[in-house]
Motif scaffolding. Structure first.
Motif, mmCIF file in Angstrom:
data_model
loop_
_atom_site.group_PDB
_atom_site.id
_atom_site.type_symbol
_atom_site.label_atom_id
_atom_site.label_comp_id
_atom_site.label_asym_id
_atom_site.label_seq_id
_atom_site.Cartn_x
_atom_site.Cartn_y
_atom_site.Cartn_z
ATOM 1 N N ALA A 245 140.380 33.350 94.444
ATOM 2 C CA ALA A 245 139.435 32.637 93.573
ATOM 3 C C ALA A 245 139.151 33.404 92.281
ATOM 4 O O ALA A 245 138.432 32.928 91.419
ATOM 5 C CB ALA A 245 138.128 32.365 94.322
ATOM 6 N N PRO A 247 139.811 34.448 88.720
ATOM 7 C CA PRO A 247 140.675 33.951 87.644
ATOM 8 C C PRO A 247 141.360 35.092 86.891
ATOM 9 O O PRO A 247 140.790 36.159 86.734
ATOM 10 C CB PRO A 247 139.703 33.198 86.733
ATOM 11 N N PRO A 256 140.975 28.763 88.922
ATOM 12 C CA PRO A 256 141.147 29.459 90.197
ATOM 13 C C PRO A 256 141.014 28.499 91.374
ATOM 14 O O PRO A 256 140.348 27.473 91.280
ATOM 15 C CB PRO A 256 140.029 30.498 90.193
ATOM 16 N N GLU A 258 139.847 26.832 94.706
ATOM 17 C CA GLU A 258 138.536 26.661 95.306
ATOM 18 C C GLU A 258 138.671 26.780 96.819
ATOM 19 O O GLU A 258 139.697 26.416 97.379
ATOM 20 C CB GLU A 258 138.039 25.267 94.951
ATOM 21 N N ALA B 184 134.634 29.484 91.171
ATOM 22 C CA ALA B 184 135.815 28.627 91.041
ATOM 23 C C ALA B 184 135.380 27.161 91.015
ATOM 24 O O ALA B 184 135.862 26.375 90.201
ATOM 25 C CB ALA B 184 136.786 28.874 92.188
#
Ligand code: ATP
Ligand code: SF4
Ligand code: MG
Lengths: 304, 263
Positions: A245, A247, A256, A258, B184
């Motif tokens: 996750a 980035p 990124p 999930e 995220a």
């Protein structure tokens, strides 16, 4: 030498009218002298509860904690004060560790007195955390967040703890001060031969300062290992999701990955492996039986 | 709706904080703003929101669809701010009231600005909480901020910011306090809002990974000035300004390679 040993620790929160929350549900962890262990995991997984139990601020419902060979028990006052000098905590909000109405020098002096240290002065400690000596005469509100956190660290160090615990000590700081303060904590702990348990949700900072990493999920430690190894080859599916996750600063605009599913309720944890409802590799055994082993608590990584 | 900042100068207590900032955030775009502490990123955001401290002096223009916010009377500016511009900060305590339920905080402006009834406002509130991934949104809506963990509080603050369907969102380090897994989701949410609703986002972040994931354009500030602006890929990989190179090298933001490459 192992400084902190946590063995199968269970810590429960009871709130009237609400179901019992088993915030730490059988966690085991060690920190050696001069070692920095980064504790990571999603919000609510029990990191702070574990840290507070180590400081004697929450009772253990089961399992044991020893700091420097002494059991931590919040019930006996004597062992508690010993445990408190054994482990010192630096909190996210420096105001939680500093008294706003007293000069910072006097607060650092308290710690020196507790440790029976007659040679070190508060000014010396301020210098060690990179602040001017004359700050001792000022009050906490006269400083920026980053400076206050350095003062809180100086205060914690004054007690000469064998174990320093930082519970999100950098997350309230200005972004540009975060890695400085994290490195400072590492350097000071290692220099003085203490262990450091560093709790942070900022994985890039943990990667920077931790020798070992412990990944927590819903009250349990699901993976531990040397930071570089875990980073290069995360094995538990949750660790993989966590690292996946992050980035990358490659300029390519990739969102990124999930982690699917909801954060489970610790008052009602899933059966078997606690990660199974969100795990992309779930098998039948995972739903029934909890993987109660290390260093990777996952049926795919059962020790031979 | 396009937000255009041109020649913005701000002085606070005699000190010149911004010295002629130029920035443009287009509808459906995320404009990332980087720069070290004290370079003026937050003040730029506060100026757009009209939240500069009393006695601040400003010059230049902040235009939203041709209307100059700096020249607007306070009352009209307040209306624009409530309905069209929203904000999210690093610390959710800045945006959430501790004594008021999440549901009330989500719906109070919604009912005023969107003209929806009590029932619909509540449904929307529950929907927003689900959107930012709060578990059991139907009951969470009646709880207070302190009953949530830090990460959840920030997700709620973002839901509150989105409640009135703003056109411009100023997000100052919005995911700095969050877990990467939650981050995220928030980054995908922000990107989706831009793509689907045409939201214009000014995103202040020190995290180059975050910048790289969601920003279309990236600007770098130093001492109250924008020293470099360009497309994300160019600024992050081939910065033109020497200062940008120094800044990129000094910030953490390097992540692991393995798990993502495997996907
Ligand atoms: N004093 C308390 N009373 C009741 N429940 C609590 C209390 N403190 C924590 N909890 C619950 O225990 C669980 C673990 O919380 P804890 O604060 O240890 O998590 P954390 O990992 O530190 O999270 P964060 O990253 O958000 O700080 C959560 O479900 C939380 O809601
Ligand atoms: S034990 Fe099973 S469900 Fe749990 S992480 Fe491993 S594979 Fe996934
Ligand atoms: Mg915590």
């Amino acid at each position: 030498m192992t400084l902190l040993t946590i063995d199968d620790l269970v810590v429960e929160h009871r709130t009237p009218g609400r179901p019992l929350v088993r915030a730490v549900a059988g966690a085991s962890l060690t920190v050696a002298a001069g070692e920095v262990v980064g504790l990571v995991g999603e919000s609510g997984c029990g990191k702070s509860t574990l840290a507070r139990a180590v400081c004697g601020l929450h009772p253990a419902a089961a399992g044991t904690i020893t700091v420097g060979g002494h059991p931590v028990s919040p019930l006996g006052l004597r062992s508690r004060s010993r445990a408190l000098t054994g482990a010192q905590m630096v909190f996210q909000d420096p105001y939680a560790s500093l008294n706003p109405r007293r000069r910072v020098g006097a607060q650092i002096a308290d710690g020196l007195r507790t440790a029976g240290d007659r040679t070190t002065t508060p000014e010396d400690l301020l210098e060690r955390v990179g602040l001017p000596r004359d700050f001792a005469g000022r009050f906490p509100h006269e400083f920026s967040g980053g400076q206050r956190q350095r003062i809180a660290i100086a205060r914690a160090l004054a007690v000469r703890p064998s174990l320093l615990i930082g519970d999100e000590p950098i997350s309230a700081l200005d972004a540009s001060a975060q890695s400085h303060v994290a490195r400072l904590m590492r350097d000071l702990a290692v220099e003085s031969g203490a262990g450091l348990l560093f709790i942070s949700h900022d994985l890039s900072v943990v990667r920077l300062i931790a020798d070992r990493i412990a990944v927590m999920y819903l009250g349990r430690i699901v993976e531990t290992g040397p930071t570089a190894e875990v980073w290069a080859d995360p094995r538990h599916p949750y660790t993989r999701a966590l690292l996946g996750a992050i980035p990358h600063p490659d300029g390519r605009g990739v969102l990124p990955a999930e982690l699917p599913g909801d954060v489970p309720d610790p008052a009602d944890p899933p059966s078997g492996c606690r990660f199974h409802p969100r795990c992309p590799l779930v098998m039948d055994v995972c739903r029934d039986r909890e993987p109660e082993f290390g260093p990777v608590a996952c049926w795919l990584h059962e020790p031979a | 709706m396009t937000l255009t900042i041109s020649g913005l100068t701000v002085s606070i207590g005699g000190a010149e904080i911004l010295r002629g900032v130029d920035l443009e955030v287009g509808a459906g775009r995320v404009h990332g703003l980087a720069g070290e502490s004290g370079s003026g990123k937050t003040v730029t955001g506060l100026a757009v929101l009209g939240l500069l401290p009393h006695g601040s002096r400003t010059a230049g223009r902040i235009e939203l669809e041709g209307r100059d916010l700096l020249a607007m009377p306070a009352k009209r500016l307040n209306a624009v701010r409530g309905a069209e511009i929203a904000m999210v900060f690093q610390d959710p305590a800045t945006s959430l009231h501790p004594m008021v339920t999440v549901g009330v905080q989500l719906t109070e402006h919604m009912r005023h600005h969107l003209g929806v009834g009590r029932k619909e406002a509540r449904d929307r509130a529950v929907g927003l909480l689900a959107k930012v991934r709060i578990p059991s949104p139907g009951t969470a809506v009646d709880r207070y901020p302190h009953q949530f963990s830090g990460g959840m509080r920030q997700r709620i603050a973002i839901a509150v910011a989105l409640a009135c369907e703003p056109k411009v969102l100023i997000a100052d380090e919005p995911t700095t306090a969050l877990d990467v897994t939650v981050q995220a989701g928030i980054l995908r949410l922000l990107r989706g809002l831009c793509d689907d609703l045409g939201l214009a986002v000014l995103l202040v972040t020190h995290d180059l990974g975050v910048m790289s994931a969601v920003a279309d354009e990236v600007s770098v500030m130093k001492d109250g000035l924008v020293v470099e602006t360009g497309p994300r890929g160019q600024v992050l990989t081939e910065p033109r300004h020497a200062y940008t190179r120094v800044l990129l090298e000094s910030l953490p933001g390097d992540g692991p390679k393995l798990p993502q490459e495997e996907r």
